[in-house]
Design an enzyme around this catalytic site. Structure first.
Site, mmCIF file in Angstrom:
data_model
loop_
_atom_site.group_PDB
_atom_site.id
_atom_site.type_symbol
_atom_site.label_atom_id
_atom_site.label_comp_id
_atom_site.label_asym_id
_atom_site.label_seq_id
_atom_site.Cartn_x
_atom_site.Cartn_y
_atom_site.Cartn_z
ATOM 1 N N SER A 111 38.522 42.012 29.816
ATOM 2 C CA SER A 111 39.158 43.231 30.331
ATOM 3 C C SER A 111 38.127 44.109 31.024
ATOM 4 O O SER A 111 37.066 44.393 30.470
ATOM 5 C CB SER A 111 39.812 44.013 29.188
ATOM 6 O OG SER A 111 40.813 43.259 28.553
ATOM 7 N N SER A 122 35.252 35.464 24.613
ATOM 8 C CA SER A 122 36.121 34.290 24.727
ATOM 9 C C SER A 122 35.696 33.372 25.870
ATOM 10 O O SER A 122 35.208 33.824 26.906
ATOM 11 C CB SER A 122 37.571 34.720 24.947
ATOM 12 O OG SER A 122 38.060 35.422 23.823
ATOM 13 N N GLU A 130 37.661 45.902 16.753
ATOM 14 C CA GLU A 130 38.724 45.676 17.735
ATOM 15 C C GLU A 130 40.089 45.623 17.064
ATOM 16 O O GLU A 130 41.064 46.170 17.565
ATOM 17 C CB GLU A 130 38.465 44.373 18.496
ATOM 18 C CG GLU A 130 39.531 44.072 19.539
ATOM 19 C CD GLU A 130 39.201 42.864 20.402
ATOM 20 O OE1 GLU A 130 39.822 42.723 21.464
ATOM 21 O OE2 GLU A 130 38.336 42.068 20.005
ATOM 22 N N GLN A 168 33.461 43.041 27.099
ATOM 23 C CA GLN A 168 33.170 42.161 25.958
ATOM 24 C C GLN A 168 33.233 40.712 26.427
ATOM 25 O O GLN A 168 34.309 40.213 26.749
ATOM 26 C CB GLN A 168 34.208 42.419 24.871
ATOM 27 C CG GLN A 168 33.985 41.693 23.575
ATOM 28 C CD GLN A 168 34.994 42.129 22.538
ATOM 29 O OE1 GLN A 168 34.910 43.213 21.986
ATOM 30 N NE2 GLN A 168 35.980 41.282 22.281
#
Length: 413
Positions: A176, A143, A259, A140
């Site tokens: 991640s 950020s 999430e 993902q």
């Protein structure tokens, strides 16, 4: 064809689980406690082996028709209800399920769901199915260094070149599993001349594309499960755009809701749970101490409340639809419970937690204490969750906002 009721259906689920998994073993002592790390801290070769174990189970689950239970059948799911999800989770908890890594959870619970809901027919066929089955893995790419809590302030840019390709430049952080992923679900700014939420578009970016560089971030607990991702002139075909141009914020908020639901309700005992603390207290001979019993009771009650809230939110908001802001409740309770779990364990051990004395199940709690603060940030900070709960669940007046102008006119842009 009518759906089977959850009670009758769970019998066939239990029979199938028994063919692919071993029965669960309860931790009878601190030495048999579950993995206490909040985030994985494994060497690369061990992480790859764990990924393959997880993928084998996810593939078996997909092939048996037990993946994406509430997703409509025409989107690749089973088209069942939230009650079926609760029944499956209850039956699954009785077996030794391979502990899902962050990348597996992101692939199956987040990216696959987002592509299933917003993707084209081609993306559903070639990507969503492969993500649900973990034939392909996806991270993902949301950020950024300057856009964490305020995700809509992201500065990664995507411009459409001649021929329809998109050229992407920017930086993402806290990703991640990026080093193992085949694709990344990326948010990029495609129109800076509208308000910041309206100018964002989502893409599936091949992680082996020229111009993509993954750099691991070493955590204080020793592992490197997070990464920085740099994108320099990365060219992505328009067929890998997810949703309409400018629809990226809707894709993002839907994905983040999934999430938060996943963060608050995962089947893995992420970072240890009440049974692990109870086993620790018993091994240290502390269960007769009235203050310890009070702390254990408080932890047990909070764990039970979280489980009840997870069940309530699942039954009311996940039955075939998208999770709402109520998912923030489960995420906030989960991060609070993790922190309190570590605090009780540290109080029980005292100085034992500072050095490895060789006593089983003691020093391992340091991985919990070093990882728990990060869980308050993952999936949206605790402060953001409280804002969402206040404004969208309790309907309190929203905070004043001074960023309603087009993104290009905001200070710093």
């Amino acid at each position: 064809m009518s759906q089977p009721g959850p009670d009758a259906w769970r019998t066939q689920v239990r029979q199938w689980l028994a063919t692919v998994l071993e029965p669960a073993r309860a931790p009878e002592s601190a030495g048999e406690a579950a993995d206490l790390a909040v985030f994985h801290n494994l060497p690369e070769d061990e992480e790859r082996l764990l990924l393959e174990r997880c993928r084998a189970y996810q593939r078996a689950r997909f092939d048996a028709g037990y993946q994406a239970l509430t997703l409509p059948a025409d989107k690749g799911g089973a088209g069942l209800t939230a009650a079926h999800v609760a029944a499956f989770a209850e039956e699954e908890s009785a077996f030794e399920v391979p502990p899902a890594t962050e990348l597996i959870s992101v692939t199956v619970r987040l990216v696959a769901m987002a592509v299933s809901l917003f993707g084209t027919a081609e993306q559903l066929h070639y990507h969503a199915r492969a993500f649900l089955r973990t034939d392909l893995l996806a991270c993902q790419l949301f950020s950024e260094p300057g856009a964490g809590s305020d995700l809509a302030a992201l500065r990664t840019r995507a411009r459409q070149a001649d021929g329809g390709e998109w050229v992407i430049d920017g930086q993402k952080v806290w990703t991640s599993g990026a080093q193992f992923a085949d694709y990344g679900l990326l948010l990029a700014r495609t129109d800076p001349d509208v308000v910041k939420q309206a100018g964002i578009t989502a893409f599936l970016v091949p992680m082996d594309a020229p111009g993509v560089e993954v750099r691991p971030i070493r955590q204080m607990s020793g592992g490197a499960s997070f990464n920085e991702v740099f994108l320099s002139g990365v060219r992505v075909p328009d067929r890998l755009r997810v949703g309409r141009p400018g629809q990226g914020w809707e894709v993002a908020t839907t994905t983040l809701a999934f999430e938060r639901t996943a963060s608050g309700s995962g089947s893995r005992r992420k970072g240890g749970a009440f049974p692990d603390v109870l086993a620790l207290a018993r091994s240290l001979g502390r269960t007769s101490d009235p203050l310890v019993r009070q702390r254990l009771a408080d932890l047990y009650v909070r764990a039970a409340l979280r489980a009840a809230t997870v069940d309530r939110v699942a039954r009311t908001s996940a039955a075939g639809g998208r999770p709402g802001p109520e998912a923030s409740l489960t995420k906030l309770m989960a991060s609070d419970l993790l922190t309190r779990t570590g605090q009780v364990a540290a109080e029980l051990m005292g100085a034992r937690i500072s050095a490895d004395t060789g006593e089983p199940g003691t020093f391992a709690w340091t991985q919990h204490l070093l990882g728990a603060p990060g869980y308050r940030l993952a999936g949206g900070t605790d402060q953001i969750q409280r804002n969402l709960i206040g404004e969208r669940v309790l309907k309190l007046p929203p905070e004043p906002r001074a960023d309603r102008a087009p993104f290009s006119q905001l200070p710093g842009n």
